[in-house]
Design a protein around this motif. Structure first.
Motif, PDB file in Angstrom:
ATOM      1  N   LEU A 912      15.083   0.920  14.219  1.00 22.34           N
ATOM      2  CA  LEU A 912      14.464   0.881  15.547  1.00 22.34           C
ATOM      3  C   LEU A 912      13.326   1.893  15.550  1.00 22.34           C
ATOM      4  O   LEU A 912      13.549   3.083  15.287  1.00 22.34           O
ATOM      5  CB  LEU A 912      15.489   1.210  16.633  1.00 22.34           C
ATOM      6  N   THR A 913      12.125   1.412  15.815  1.00 20.84           N
ATOM      7  CA  THR A 913      10.971   2.312  15.823  1.00 20.84           C
ATOM      8  C   THR A 913      11.054   3.259  17.013  1.00 20.84           C
ATOM      9  O   THR A 913      11.586   2.904  18.075  1.00 20.84           O
ATOM     10  CB  THR A 913       9.669   1.496  15.917  1.00 20.84           C
ATOM     11  N   LEU A 920       6.949  -3.285  13.103  1.00 22.64           N
ATOM     12  CA  LEU A 920       6.607  -2.872  11.735  1.00 22.64           C
ATOM     13  C   LEU A 920       6.154  -4.076  10.915  1.00 22.64           C
ATOM     14  O   LEU A 920       6.512  -5.216  11.214  1.00 22.64           O
ATOM     15  CB  LEU A 920       7.821  -2.219  11.071  1.00 22.64           C
ATOM     16  N   GLU A 921       5.402  -3.786   9.882  1.00 23.93           N
ATOM     17  CA  GLU A 921       5.013  -4.876   8.980  1.00 23.93           C
ATOM     18  C   GLU A 921       6.141  -5.159   8.007  1.00 23.93           C
ATOM     19  O   GLU A 921       6.688  -4.240   7.399  1.00 23.93           O
ATOM     20  CB  GLU A 921       3.776  -4.463   8.163  1.00 23.93           C
ATOM     21  N   GLU A 922       6.466  -6.442   7.846  1.00 20.06           N
ATOM     22  CA  GLU A 922       7.460  -6.791   6.831  1.00 20.06           C
ATOM     23  C   GLU A 922       6.896  -6.442   5.463  1.00 20.06           C
ATOM     24  O   GLU A 922       5.735  -6.725   5.171  1.00 20.06           O
ATOM     25  CB  GLU A 922       7.819  -8.275   6.928  1.00 20.06           C
ATOM     26  N   GLY A 923       7.700  -5.805   4.657  1.00 21.55           N
ATOM     27  CA  GLY A 923       7.240  -5.370   3.336  1.00 21.55           C
ATOM     28  C   GLY A 923       6.758  -3.941   3.322  1.00 21.55           C
ATOM     29  O   GLY A 923       6.520  -3.386   2.243  1.00 21.55           O
ATOM     30  N   ALA A 924       6.598  -3.316   4.512  1.00 20.33           N
ATOM     31  CA  ALA A 924       6.121  -1.924   4.540  1.00 20.33           C
ATOM     32  C   ALA A 924       7.127  -1.009   3.845  1.00 20.33           C
ATOM     33  O   ALA A 924       8.343  -1.199   3.955  1.00 20.33           O
ATOM     34  CB  ALA A 924       5.899  -1.489   5.982  1.00 20.33           C
ATOM     35  N   GLN A 925       6.610  -0.016   3.144  1.00 18.95           N
ATOM     36  CA  GLN A 925       7.469   0.917   2.419  1.00 18.95           C
ATOM     37  C   GLN A 925       8.022   1.972   3.370  1.00 18.95           C
ATOM     38  O   GLN A 925       7.453   2.239   4.434  1.00 18.95           O
ATOM     39  CB  GLN A 925       6.676   1.588   1.290  1.00 18.95           C
ATOM     40  N   ILE A 926       9.124   2.570   2.959  1.00 19.62           N
ATOM     41  CA  ILE A 926       9.796   3.562   3.795  1.00 19.62           C
ATOM     42  C   ILE A 926       9.921   4.866   3.021  1.00 19.62           C
ATOM     43  O   ILE A 926      10.276   4.854   1.829  1.00 19.62           O
ATOM     44  CB  ILE A 926      11.197   3.050   4.203  1.00 19.62           C
ATOM     45  N   VAL A 927       9.588   5.979   3.683  1.00 17.57           N
ATOM     46  CA  VAL A 927       9.744   7.294   3.049  1.00 17.57           C
ATOM     47  C   VAL A 927      10.571   8.184   3.981  1.00 17.57           C
ATOM     48  O   VAL A 927      10.625   7.976   5.188  1.00 17.57           O
ATOM     49  CB  VAL A 927       8.371   7.959   2.759  1.00 17.57           C
ATOM     50  N   LEU A 928      11.222   9.181   3.387  1.00 18.16           N
ATOM     51  CA  LEU A 928      12.015  10.098   4.200  1.00 18.16           C
ATOM     52  C   LEU A 928      11.139  11.200   4.774  1.00 18.16           C
ATOM     53  O   LEU A 928      11.314  11.606   5.914  1.00 18.16           O
ATOM     54  CB  LEU A 928      13.143  10.704   3.342  1.00 18.16           C
ATOM     55  N   ASN A 931       5.255  13.924   4.848  1.00 18.71           N
ATOM     56  CA  ASN A 931       4.315  14.976   4.465  1.00 18.71           C
ATOM     57  C   ASN A 931       4.389  15.329   2.987  1.00 18.71           C
ATOM     58  O   ASN A 931       3.702  16.236   2.524  1.00 18.71           O
ATOM     59  CB  ASN A 931       4.576  16.239   5.301  1.00 18.71           C
ATOM     60  N   GLN A 932       5.226  14.635   2.248  1.00 17.30           N
ATOM     61  CA  GLN A 932       5.329  14.927   0.818  1.00 17.30           C
ATOM     62  C   GLN A 932       4.044  14.503   0.117  1.00 17.30           C
ATOM     63  O   GLN A 932       3.299  13.649   0.613  1.00 17.30           O
ATOM     64  CB  GLN A 932       6.537  14.209   0.204  1.00 17.30           C
ATOM     65  N   PRO A 933       3.768  15.131  -1.031  1.00 12.70           N
ATOM     66  CA  PRO A 933       2.531  14.776  -1.743  1.00 12.70           C
ATOM     67  C   PRO A 933       2.597  13.356  -2.303  1.00 12.70           C
ATOM     68  O   PRO A 933       3.675  12.841  -2.614  1.00 12.70           O
ATOM     69  CB  PRO A 933       2.457  15.809  -2.872  1.00 12.70           C
ATOM     70  N   VAL A 934       1.424  12.773  -2.423  1.00 12.31           N
ATOM     71  CA  VAL A 934       1.296  11.432  -3.024  1.00 12.31           C
ATOM     72  C   VAL A 934       1.405  11.591  -4.541  1.00 12.31           C
ATOM     73  O   VAL A 934       0.850  12.543  -5.079  1.00 12.31           O
ATOM     74  CB  VAL A 934      -0.065  10.834  -2.625  1.00 12.31           C
ATOM     75  N   PRO A 976      -1.120   0.732   7.912  1.00 11.42           N
ATOM     76  CA  PRO A 976      -2.568   0.997   7.886  1.00 11.42           C
ATOM     77  C   PRO A 976      -3.048   1.881   9.041  1.00 11.42           C
ATOM     78  O   PRO A 976      -3.920   2.722   8.844  1.00 11.42           O
ATOM     79  CB  PRO A 976      -3.169  -0.399   7.959  1.00 11.42           C
ATOM     80  N   ASP A 977      -2.484   1.711  10.245  1.00 13.06           N
ATOM     81  CA  ASP A 977      -2.986   2.499  11.378  1.00 13.06           C
ATOM     82  C   ASP A 977      -2.443   3.929  11.364  1.00 13.06           C
ATOM     83  O   ASP A 977      -3.173   4.897  11.507  1.00 13.06           O
ATOM     84  CB  ASP A 977      -2.663   1.799  12.706  1.00 13.06           C
ATOM     85  N   LYS A 978      -1.147   4.073  11.175  1.00  9.44           N
ATOM     86  CA  LYS A 978      -0.541   5.415  11.167  1.00  9.44           C
ATOM     87  C   LYS A 978       0.839   5.337  10.536  1.00  9.44           C
ATOM     88  O   LYS A 978       1.313   4.253  10.190  1.00  9.44           O
ATOM     89  CB  LYS A 978      -0.460   5.973  12.592  1.00  9.44           C
ATOM     90  N   VAL A 979       1.462   6.494  10.442  1.00  9.60           N
ATOM     91  CA  VAL A 979       2.837   6.514   9.938  1.00  9.60           C
ATOM     92  C   VAL A 979       3.776   6.440  11.140  1.00  9.60           C
ATOM     93  O   VAL A 979       3.676   7.246  12.065  1.00  9.60           O
ATOM     94  CB  VAL A 979       3.094   7.800   9.132  1.00  9.60           C
ATOM     95  N   HIS A 980       4.653   5.430  11.115  1.00  6.39           N
ATOM     96  CA  HIS A 980       5.551   5.228  12.248  1.00  6.39           C
ATOM     97  C   HIS A 980       6.935   5.777  11.935  1.00  6.39           C
ATOM     98  O   HIS A 980       7.457   5.549  10.843  1.00  6.39           O
ATOM     99  CB  HIS A 980       5.659   3.737  12.574  1.00  6.39           C
ATOM    100  N   ALA A 981       7.514   6.434  12.909  1.00  8.00           N
ATOM    101  CA  ALA A 981       8.878   6.925  12.760  1.00  8.00           C
ATOM    102  C   ALA A 981       9.847   5.853  13.245  1.00  8.00           C
ATOM    103  O   ALA A 981       9.539   5.086  14.159  1.00  8.00           O
ATOM    104  CB  ALA A 981       9.056   8.206  13.560  1.00  8.00           C
TER     105      ALA A 981
END
Lengths: 999, 113
Positions: A912-913, A920-928, A931-934, A976-981
């Motif tokens: 739930l956003t 959300l976009e289907e296929g979008a990746q998820i990170v914990l 702010n971690q480095p790329v 693409p627009d922002k990082v969503h929680a």
């Protein structure tokens, strides 16, 4: 405009003049001309600019091997083709053609600056120039090179033509209609064998068309040809196909023939196919493809006006066209002398015959003397002059020691060259047949074959007409014999044979620096001898690597005129003999072939089958928007006036949740599993336990692969102790049936079970919503629909609207629901009656999008969307569907492999956003941690995501490493627009207690 | 396009009627639970992948629908023989016999200059 047509010569129809244009200038040609012969008849040699250096280029050959004379051809009505070879394009009234690779015009071309900058474009230039500064590559070099690359312009409109194809079987297929091919076809035809004879040219005859003075069995060649064509036409067992190229030779004598049907016509009959692909399976094949003349390699060998000697002879004898008024011959082979003789006899001034050999057959020299032609034997050619047309040649004597003497200049307007002949072994090479190097003839000849195939004539190194006829006759008779017929090859008497000895030249000796000589090997790809030497200096040893580094032989002509010369140059540079250097592999197609021919009928609606349900027509009439689902087209949503997809889906969802919706579920895969061992078979295939499932009840079935991953799922009804009605996913039906058949036939053949696909036998209407029962109750016979008698996951047979039905009480929406199976032919009628009767409940047809939203609200997975072939039942939260006590089922053993038991496997969860409006976009990746480095540590991805009208917010499903243990935690989804929680939740968003299923 | 002989239909049919079904003679263990992880891995994933003679399964998908076995050379693509599912792996002699029987019907494979 000068006329180079010679009275009394050639086969073209002088009485049928045709007008055509080239680069906007109108010309006149004759019926029977190619564009090349018609342009030459008008004195035009300059027809294009070269690929890399934009050097002016003319017509090199008279056949399909042409590397230079590529034009854009416009046949009207959107029929434009780039890179048409002028030497095979037949002129017709109204044909429009244009030169390529030049701007602003053919005579003044800006790109010709490349020729002066040639040092920048040496072999492999794209690997080493334009590298610095690095930042220039993306912005400057690459766009400029891309813009400059390529030959011709691709048509932008869809191809308006139609293409045909057909299969054919024959006893003997003869490829090539020259002397050898005709002799072979005659023998095979007379034996009674079914024969197909094909030839790429507009007329059958091959080199005979250029040999009017030869005599065959006492007849002049063209008379013999006419009689032979008539004889073949009279044989009902022989099919003769001119304008038909054998493009590829595949396994077990399967040969593709491309027949050009209408390109030569001024007026194309409506609907007539442009080309036809023949897919021929022949018992025996005779390849009589003849030989291709080699150019000589010397500085300036690519100027307009420089041409193969054999081609000049063809233009003279077949088309009645002289290629110049004052010609010079340079050759290492006897055959070019005959071109000189024929031209001289036709009144053309032959300024000199330059033969690079030390000795030449005396009868040739005598014949030249008789015609007062100057002969320079043991001389070389070291340069040419003339910007848009050759104007003079520079020739030098060579001493026996190899020393090149002082130069002489000879003025000319055409230079005819011959470096000998290369047998055309392309099709034989397609069969993976081995080749052997013939040192005497300096040519590769066919070795061990892998197919039921013979070669004959010049294509096998048997040069000369008599040799070709007799070799062809022998091959034709033997092929017929091997196909089960009796034939005795005829013998041939030929007068007027050409002298046919020669040597294959290396790059010709010069008194100048060969490192600066623009001596072309591959005309189409602008590869010079020095490029090949450079590649060798830079360490390339294999001919396959040299080819790719220099691009020699990689153009659309597949190196028909350049391969052997390139090989010779490489062999010299490597100081290894030619057979040790090897030959690159020829691959189909033999000549460039239009995509349309390969596509044949399979385009537009026939490109791929569109499967439609019996209810599809109703959906179309009622404004459905469709989407493709595997081969099916399915109603996606039913927009009402003014509605977009979002509004339509929200309305459809609301209707199902509040009253009643109807959905065409006919595409569901259906398999009938019948037999005394049906339950045992089900136990072994599916994860679930089936033995105790009572007839009249359904169960959700989960199918794994032997690797333990989810393959398919669906509701399965038991109709009786020995009969199951299995449903599969829409896209998985064929795959599942194949898998079941595999196990049944090969692992458990002892089981008495029969499998039948019934997908298309049943129409399925899903009726979903709290009013579902109320709607159908009055129309169902033979089934007690009350909650107690017919609960959720029940199945029964009866009638609805008097039509037999298998009625399922199932739900893929979470609402009270039925899936009404009726025989397919009643599908639409029952649908319409339900729609009509359902009006009092506001019945609402809905499509696949609403189906997806409703099932996602309930956390029902879609195999292939929420799973991806790496999810186990436990990963998907479906452990409850696995029969733990069953000793075995497909995939069970894999579930206990160590990797399947680790705690951080990706698991399916709800998301739930934080912002409820964000879908959300289907296929979008998820990170914990956002702010971690790329590169970030990606722990999963979104599998399903929708707007839920029921909840007034977005919902999503996702796979996340160890996701089930992270419930309540926040994850982040970069978009693409922002990082969503978003927060990890359970998978069921609506009615987790399932109270509505039994409403 | 290859021609493949279906041992059930007893006829040669074009390749488009058939689908490939992986290596042959890999029987599913009677009791998978008795296998070690390594043994089960080998059954699942480990294949011979030979250069040359390969025993493999095909299905006459758009014909009789039967699965059958074939011996094919992975270099030349040539089928030496096909045989019914459940029949044991043919011996070298049986394969040689099948090849000579099929080439007796057609002329010997050799260069014919």
């Amino acid at each position: 405009m000068s006329n180079f047509r010679i009275a009394g010569k050639g086969r073209v129809n002088r009485s049928r003049q045709v007008r055509f244009s080239f680069d906007g200038v109108d010309y006149t040609g004759c019926e029977g001309d190619t564009l090349a012969s018609a342009l030459l008849a008008n004195g035009v040699h300059l027809v294009g600019r070269s690929f890399k250096y934009h050097r002016p280029r003319g017509i090199l050959s008279a056949g399909s091997e042409e590397p230079n004379a590529l034009v854009g051809s416009n046949r009207g009505n959107g029929r434009f083709e780039p890179n048409t070879r002028a030497t095979v394009l037949e002129v017709f009234e109204g044909l429009k053609t244009e030169s390529q690779n030049r701007w602003p015009s053919l005579t003044r071309d800006i790109g010709a600056v490349n020729d002066a900058l040639y040092m920048l474009f040496s072999a492999g230039f794209y690997y080493k120039t334009f590298m610095w500064p690095k930042s220039f590559w993306d912005k400057v070099y690459e766009p400029v090179i891309r813009n400059a690359a390529g030959l011709g312009k691709a048509p932008t409109a869809p191809d308006p033509d139609v293409y045909a194809s057909r299969f054919a079987h024959c006893d003997v297929l003869v490829v090539g209609g020259g002397a050898a091919g005709l002799a072979a076809a005659l023998e095979a035809g007379r034996s009674g064998a079914s024969v197909i004879l094909c030839d790429e040219q507009s007329e059958i005859g091959g080199s005979l068309l250029s040999e009017p003075t030869a005599e065959i069995n006492g007849q002049l060649a063209w008379d013999w040809l006419e009689d032979t064509n008539a004889a073949l036409a009279a044989m009902p067992n022989v099919t003769v196909l001119p304008r038909t190229t054998a493009i590829g030779y595949y396994h077990q004598n399967f040969v593709g023939l491309c027949q050009r049907l209408t390109d030569h016509l001024s007026i194309v009959p409506d609907g007539a196919p442009r080309e036809r692909m023949w897919k021929v399976r022949a018992k025996q094949v005779v390849l009589a493809q003849g030989a291709i003349e080699k150019p000589l390699v010397f500085a300036g060998n690519d100027r307009p006006g420089v041409m193969l000697a054999g081609a000049a002879r063809t233009y003279l004898n077949r088309y009645g066209v002289k290629v110049g008024n004052r010609v010079v011959i340079v050759t290492s082979h006897d055959s070019a002398w005959h071109a000189a003789f024929d031209l001289a006899k036709a009144g053309v001034e032959v300024a000199a015959i330059v033969d690079v050999r030390g000795t030449v057959p005396t009868q040739l020299v005598a014949a030249a003397d008789a015609l007062r032609i100057k002969t320079l034997i043991g001389w070389t050619i070291t340069g040419t002059k003339g910007r848009l047309r050759v104007s003079s040649v520079r020739v030098n004597p060579v001493t026996t020691g190899g020393k090149v003497g002082g130069a002489e200049t000879i003025a000319c307007d055409a230079l005819l060259m011959s470096g000998g002949w290369t047998p055309s072994i392309h099709l034989f090479s397609h069969t993976q047949g081995s080749l052997t190097w013939n040192e005497d003839g300096q040519m590769f000849l066919p070795g061990r074959g892998k197919e039921e195939c013979r070669l004959a004539g010049a294509g096998k190194g048997r040069f000369g007409l008599k040799a070709a006829f007799e070799d062809g006759a022998a091959a034709g008779a033997a092929a017929a014999a091997d196909a089960g017929f009796t034939a005795q090859p005829a013998s041939y008497h030929v007068e007027g044979e050409l002298s046919f000895t020669g040597v294959t030249g290396r790059e010709l000796p010069t008194d100048r620096d060969p490192g600066h000589a623009k001596a072309f090997v591959d005309f189409q790809n602008d590869v010079m001898a020095k490029d090949i030497r450079l590649a060798v200096r830079e360490g390339f040893k294999s001919i396959e690597h040299i080819k790719r580094y220099t691009t020699n032989g990689m153009a659309t002509d597949q190196g028909k005129t350049s391969n052997i010369n390139g090989l010779a140059v490489a062999s010299d540079a490597l100081k290894r003999p030619i057979p040790a250097v090897g030959l690159t592999t020829f691959r189909p197609p033999y000549t460039p072939t239009s995509f349309g021919t390969f596509a044949g009928y399979n385009k537009g609606e026939l490109f791929e089958v569109t499967r439609k349900t019996p209810i599809d027509g109703w959906a179309a009439e009622n404004g459905a928007v469709f989407e493709p689902v595997s081969l099916w087209r399915r109603a996606w949503y039913f927009p009402q006036v003014g509605e977009d997809m979002h509004a339509a889906v929200a309305r459809e969802c609301k209707a199902v949740r509040s009253s009643l919706g109807m959905f065409d579920a006919s595409t569901l895969g259906k398999i009938e599993i019948v037999g005394p061992d049906a339950a045992e078979f089900m136990n072994r295939m599916y994860t679930n336990a089936w033995t105790k499932l009572a007839p009249g009840r359904c169960r959700y079935g989960l199918l794994l692969g032997e690797d333990g991953f989810i393959r398919d799922d669906g509701v399965i009804g038991r109709l009786s102790h020995d009969r199951f009605h299995v449903t599969t996913t829409t896209g998985g039906a064929a795959r599942v049936l194949n898998m079941m058949e595999d196990y049944l036939q090969t692992e458990w053949p002892d089981l008495k079970v029969w499998l039948t696909s019934t997908t298309e036998q049943w129409s399925v209407i899903a009726l979903q919503g709290p009013n579902a029962r109320k709607l159908i109750e009055p129309f169902v016979e033979g089934i007690d629909l009350s909650e107690g008698a017919f609960p959720h996951m029940a199945v029964a047979t009866g009638k609805i609207f008097g039509v037999p039905t298998r009625l399922f009480r199932v739900s893929f929406t979470g609402e009270l629901g039925f899936e009404i199976n009726v025989p397919a032919r009643y599908g639409r009628a029952v649908w319409e009656k339900l729609f009509e009767a359902g009006q009092r409940f506001g019945i609402t047809p809905y499509g696949t999008e609403t189906m997806h939203v409703l099932r996602a609200e309930k956390g029902y997975i879609i195999v292939g969307q929420d799973t991806d072939g790496t999810l186990t039942p436990d990963d998907a939260g479906l452990s409850w569907a696995v029969g733990k006590t069953k000793p075995d089922f497909v995939g069970k053993r894999s579930l206990s492999r160590p990797d399947m038991l680790v705690p951080n496997r990706k698991q399916l969860v709800g998301l739930l956003t934080s912002d409820p409006k964000t879908v959300l976009e289907e296929g979008a990746q998820i990170v914990l941690d956002p702010n971690q480095p790329v590169p970030m540590d990606m722990v999963g991805h979104v599998t399903s995501s929708y707007w839920s009208a029921e909840l007034g917010r977005s919902i999503a499903l996702a796979v996340i490493q160890g996701g089930r243990s992270l419930q309540g935690q926040t994850v982040h989804v970069p978009m693409p627009d922002k990082v969503h929680a978003a927060t990890i939740t359970g998978m069921v968003f609506v009615d987790p207690e399932n109270t509505r299923l039994s409403a | 396009m290859l021609l493949i002989r279906c041992p059930y239909c007893e006829a040669e049919r074009p390749e488009v009627e058939f689908t490939y079904a992986g290596e042959a003679h890999i029987a599913r263990p009677a009791d998978p639970s008795a296998l070690s992880d390594e043994e089960w891995r080998d059954f699942l994933f480990i294949r011979t992948n030979p250069r040359g003679r390969h025993f493999e399964r095909w299905r006459h998908m758009h014909g009789c629908g039967r699965f059958f076995n074939a011996v094919r050379d992975t270099v030349t693509d040539k089928f030496a023989m096909t045989y019914k599912a459940g029949t044991p792996r043919p011996s070298d002699e049986e394969i040689a016999l099948a090849v000579s029987a099929s080439s007796a019907a057609t002329p010997a494979e050799e260069a014919r200059p």
